[in-house]
Design an enzyme around this catalytic site. Structure first.
Site, PDB file in Angstrom:
ATOM      1  N   ASP A 185       0.837  -1.193   0.000  1.00 36.53           N
ATOM      2  CA  ASP A 185       0.000   0.000   0.000  1.00 36.53           C
ATOM      3  C   ASP A 185       0.879   1.252   0.000  1.00 36.53           C
ATOM      4  OD1 ASP A 185      -2.677   1.310   0.457  1.00 36.53           O
ATOM      5  OD2 ASP A 185      -1.671   1.952   2.293  1.00 36.53           O
ATOM      6  N   GLU A 242       1.837  -0.406  -5.033  1.00 42.73           N
ATOM      7  CA  GLU A 242       0.952   0.702  -5.351  1.00 42.73           C
ATOM      8  C   GLU A 242       1.882   1.911  -5.445  1.00 42.73           C
ATOM      9  OE1 GLU A 242      -3.263   2.577  -3.802  1.00 42.73           O
ATOM     10  OE2 GLU A 242      -1.706   2.174  -2.313  1.00 42.73           O
TER      11      GLU A 242
END
Length: 797
Positions: free
Chosen positions: A448, A485
């Site tokens: 993330d 990401e």
């Protein structure tokens, strides 16, 4: 022991002459008393006048305990302190060697049978006769290790106060506690200065988790508020759990290492997948690791080869607006412990074992496990947040600080930023990943806001971030799927340029450009074409495989696929932020009516658009991913930021399998054909450029060889060969709102084209099994408005 007794016999201040000291304890207690002299003076304990001879006795024996004293040292010091506090006669009349010593002022116990331990490994490490504890803190002045019998105990049952001279090596505080076993609850109190202006926020009234703790328990009365308010929070604090990873029987299981070219990622939420009452599971197992096990057959039937689980590290479910629940889990408090709330059992070790059961069951079904991991921030928030773990141990090490340490940098958008390239944090991140691979058999990770890991301690972007290179180059992690990401919440965007040679990237440009093209926006036909071919313009410079790009149109963050074709505007009022939260650049289109409708024309168009998106995602070059429930048009009622909705809005509604059976069938057949794709290019390490050169035969418009790349073009076609499969394929993408007639190329061996997919047709004609595709009788194909068509023909090998 005989040597020690000889020393005592030769010493005029032998033990039996000391006031109140029973001669029957002389031999048994000798090591502890001898070992205590050094700590006795270092801690400057005041002696009663009658106890002064003891000090001289200990000094006289100092030279005799050089070789063995370290093993007695700590337990002796603790016992001496308790003896001096109570008086020797009273103390030894109530305590035998190696037992717990009651303290009259606290009602707690000091663990007296402990030794110094060792600094490595960090965390709680079970050994043959006890557990070694080690934790890092540079600026702490003292640390207490607390043992609890129950998760909601207001006071520890036993305490070890770590001595900075005996139990500290460099910045590591450590102790060995014999007799402790797996399942023991523990935590830390850390003493040190509270000096926020310089980044130090020690608070010894708070019970802290072990950063390396392999398990966590959450009291039923857990309170995030109590963790930031003044005062003791033991009763309401999370506690760490001693875990022995070696006790589990994997029955020969290992990570699967499936080829990326045959990987279909299904992003899902452990709880949301089975929590709905209509899941068919018992209440106890709904929303748990065990519940997911019971639904593996559904994933197999759909054709999923990898599940990407939203965060399963222990997180703070109270890190959200008042009255809500943090459902997604992007609020970590531990990077080693599986989330207790997903376990079907309250036993302290159940989350670890049940998670492993789930991994093992998924592997047996041929499904890999990829974890969505959050190494960019923690649940401790900004300067007004709670003290749960890292803040209270070494705030300046764990977080990127600003304004001289008084404020937290916020590149994550959540209040703080983990200092990922600090040596201590960097090691923790790598150790965490290694643990989940080696001990929990995880197959991959999605990082993330991974671009935060490219920032240094001042927030500047590094060309070669040590932590990212450490992860990529670690031989123990070779072959593990690593997905980034590649952006953060402060504007850093690295899609197409993320560091390293093996990282795959969530392709946010694929999502945006495909949405725009399918919606019918101007000026997107050229970028859409590039996305179909693995985003070649973005990735060709790296000479990587096609699967470097993770292609997706939807994920947990944003609209579901159904809502993408049902809402023009987000509907986030339920989140309690007056609809201000969530992204505004959704590139969605409601097909004519906002929200749910009974209009059959609108519903048919929405279903067609869903199939268009699925076809593009699953047939483009790259590694495809879609979010849980898109295959049955799951809706969140227009909420594009449902992080705090632990309700049926977020749960998989199993009744949709019947309601939208046509979409489910369509996706299942798409995946089945995708999985037949030849993996030879990956085995041969063929680059994306080479793959395109080998298979691509030409771009087309409605006329062969004449693609329309103009601003107002809304359609494109291309042809490609699949030599290993003996097939020629022809793709037509018509995002125009009127039907178009496309010329078809002739097939070299005289074969006819066959229609595999036409999303403008009603089920079951919208897609058929590959070998059952009907022939197309003409050299012109009539493509319906807003449709995708895929034709194929046999070619001579």
């Amino acid at each position: 022991m005989d040597g020690l007794n000889e020393v005592v016999a030769d010493n005029p201040l032998c033990l039996h002459t000391l006031p109140g000291y029973p001669s029957t304890c002389r031999t048994a207690l000798m090591p502890r008393i001898i070992a205590s002299w050094c700590g006795f003076f270092r801690t400057k304990v005041s002696l009663a006048s009658s106890d002064v001879p003891l000090a001289f006795f200990l000094v006289g024996l100092a030279a005799e305990q050089v070789t063995d004293g370290r093993s007695w040292y700590y337990e002796g010091e603790l016992e001496l302190r308790a003896a001096l506090d109570m008086g020797f006669s009273d103390y030894f009349s109530h305590n035998e060697p190696g037992v717990f010593d009651p303290l009259r002022d606290t009602g707690q116990s000091i663990y007296t049978n402990a030794s110094s331990g060792r600094s490595s490994p960090l965390g709680a490490t079970p050994m043959c006769n006890g557990v070694n504890f080690s934790v890092c803190s540079r600026d702490a002045s003292g640390i207490d290790l607390l043992f609890f019998d129950r998760e909601d105990d207001a006071r520890p049952s036993r305490v070890i106060s770590l001595d900075p001279f005996i139990n500290r090596t460099y910045h590591y505080w450590h102790v060995f506690a014999p007799g402790i076993q797996a399942g023991q609850l523990y935590g830390y109190r850390v003493h040190g200065p509270f000096d926020p202006s310089n980044g130090m926020r020690f608070d010894d009234s708070k019970v802290l988790l072990d950063p390396y703790g392999r398990g966590v328990v959450v009291p039923r009365g857990y309170s995030r508020e109590e963790a930031w308010k003044h005062g003791d929070n033991a009763a309401t604090a999370m506690k760490s759990v001693v875990v022995d990873p070696s006790l589990y029987d994997w029955e020969g299981d290992t990570p699967l290492a499936l080829p990326a070219s045959r990987t279909i990622i299904y992003e899902m939420h452990v709880k949301g997948f089975t929590r709905h009452p209509n899941s068919g599971l018992e209440e106890k197992t709904r929303g748990t690791y065990h519940g997911l096990i019971e639904k593996i057959s559904y994933l197999q039937d759909l054709g999923i080869t990898a599940v990407e689980l939203l965060p399963v590290f222990q997180f703070d479910s109270q890190d959200c607006p008042p009255g809500s629940v943090n459902y997604w889990g992007y609020a970590p408090v531990s990077f080693f412990a599986p989330h207790q709330g997903y376990s079907s059992c309250r036993d302290t070790l159940a989350p670890v074992n049940e998670f492993r059961d789930m991994v093992k069951a998924l592997h047996r079904a041929g499904i890999e496990v990829i974890l969505d991991v959050v190494f960019n921030h923690t649940a401790e928030g900004d300067h007004s947040g709670p003290t749960l773990c890292f803040r209270g141990l070494d705030n300046n090490a764990y977080y990127v600080m600003e304004q001289g340490g008084s404020r937290y940098a916020n590149y994550s958008g959540t209040g703080n930023t983990l200092n990922a390239n600090h040596p201590i944090v960097r090691r923790m991140i790598v150790d965490s990943i290694r643990y989940w691979v080696q001990e929990m058999h995880v197959d991959g990770f999605r990082f993330d806001l991974a671009s935060i890991l490219a920032r240094d301690s001042s927030g500047q972007v590094m060309a070669n971030p040590p932590v990212l290179l450490d992860i990529e180059s670690d031989p123990a992690l070779a072959g593990t799927k690593m997905i980034a990401e590649a952006w953060d919440a402060a504007g850093l965007y690295q899609v197409g340029s993320f560091v390293g040679d093996s990282w795959r990237e969530w392709n946010g440009r694929f999502r945006d450009d495909v949405r725009s093209f399918v919606r019918g926006d101007n000026s997107f036909v050229q970028s859409f074409a590039d996305r179909m071919l693995g985003s070649h313009e973005m990735y060709r410079h790296k000479a990587r495989e096609a699967e470097q790009s993770v292609n997706f149109v939807t994920c947990h963050d944003g609209f579901t696929l159904n809502d993408l074709v049902s809402y023009n505007q987000k509907q986030n009022k339920a989140n309690g932020e007056n609809n201000r939260d969530g992204g505004d650049d959704n590139r969605s289109w409601n097909c004519g009516i906002e929200g749910p409708t009974d209009d059959s024309v609108i519903e048919n168009l929405r279903g067609r658009q869903v199939k268009n998106f699925m076809t593009v995602t699953l047939l483009s070059l790259g590694l495809p991913m879609f979010v849980m429930g898109d295959e049955v048009r799951r809706t969140q009622l227009g909420n594009n930021n449902a992080y705090c909705q632990d309700t049926e809005m977020n749960w998989f509604d199993w009744s949709l399998l019947t309601k939208h059976a046509d979409v489910h069938r369509f996706v299942r057949l798409l995946i089945a054909r995708r999985l037949l794709r030849d993996a030879g290019a990956e085995r041969q390490r063929m680059t994306l450029t080479q793959l395109i050169a080998q298979g691509m035969t030409g771009w087309h418009g409605v006329k062969l060889g004449r693609p329309d790349w103009s601003e107002h073009s809304h359609s494109i076609a291309f042809s490609a060969e699949l030599p290993k499969e003996g097939a020629l394929v022809y793709f037509i993408f018509n995002a125009y709102w009127e039907p178009l007639n496309f010329e078809l190329p002739s097939v070299k061996n005289g074969d006819s084209w066959r229609r595999w997919i036409d999303t403008s047709l009603q089920a079951p004609s919208d897609i058929v099994p590959w070998q059952e595709a009907p022939f197309v009788p003409e050299q012109i194909y009539h493509a319906g408005p807003r449709s995708v068509v895929v034709l194929w023909a046999e070619i001579m090998l």
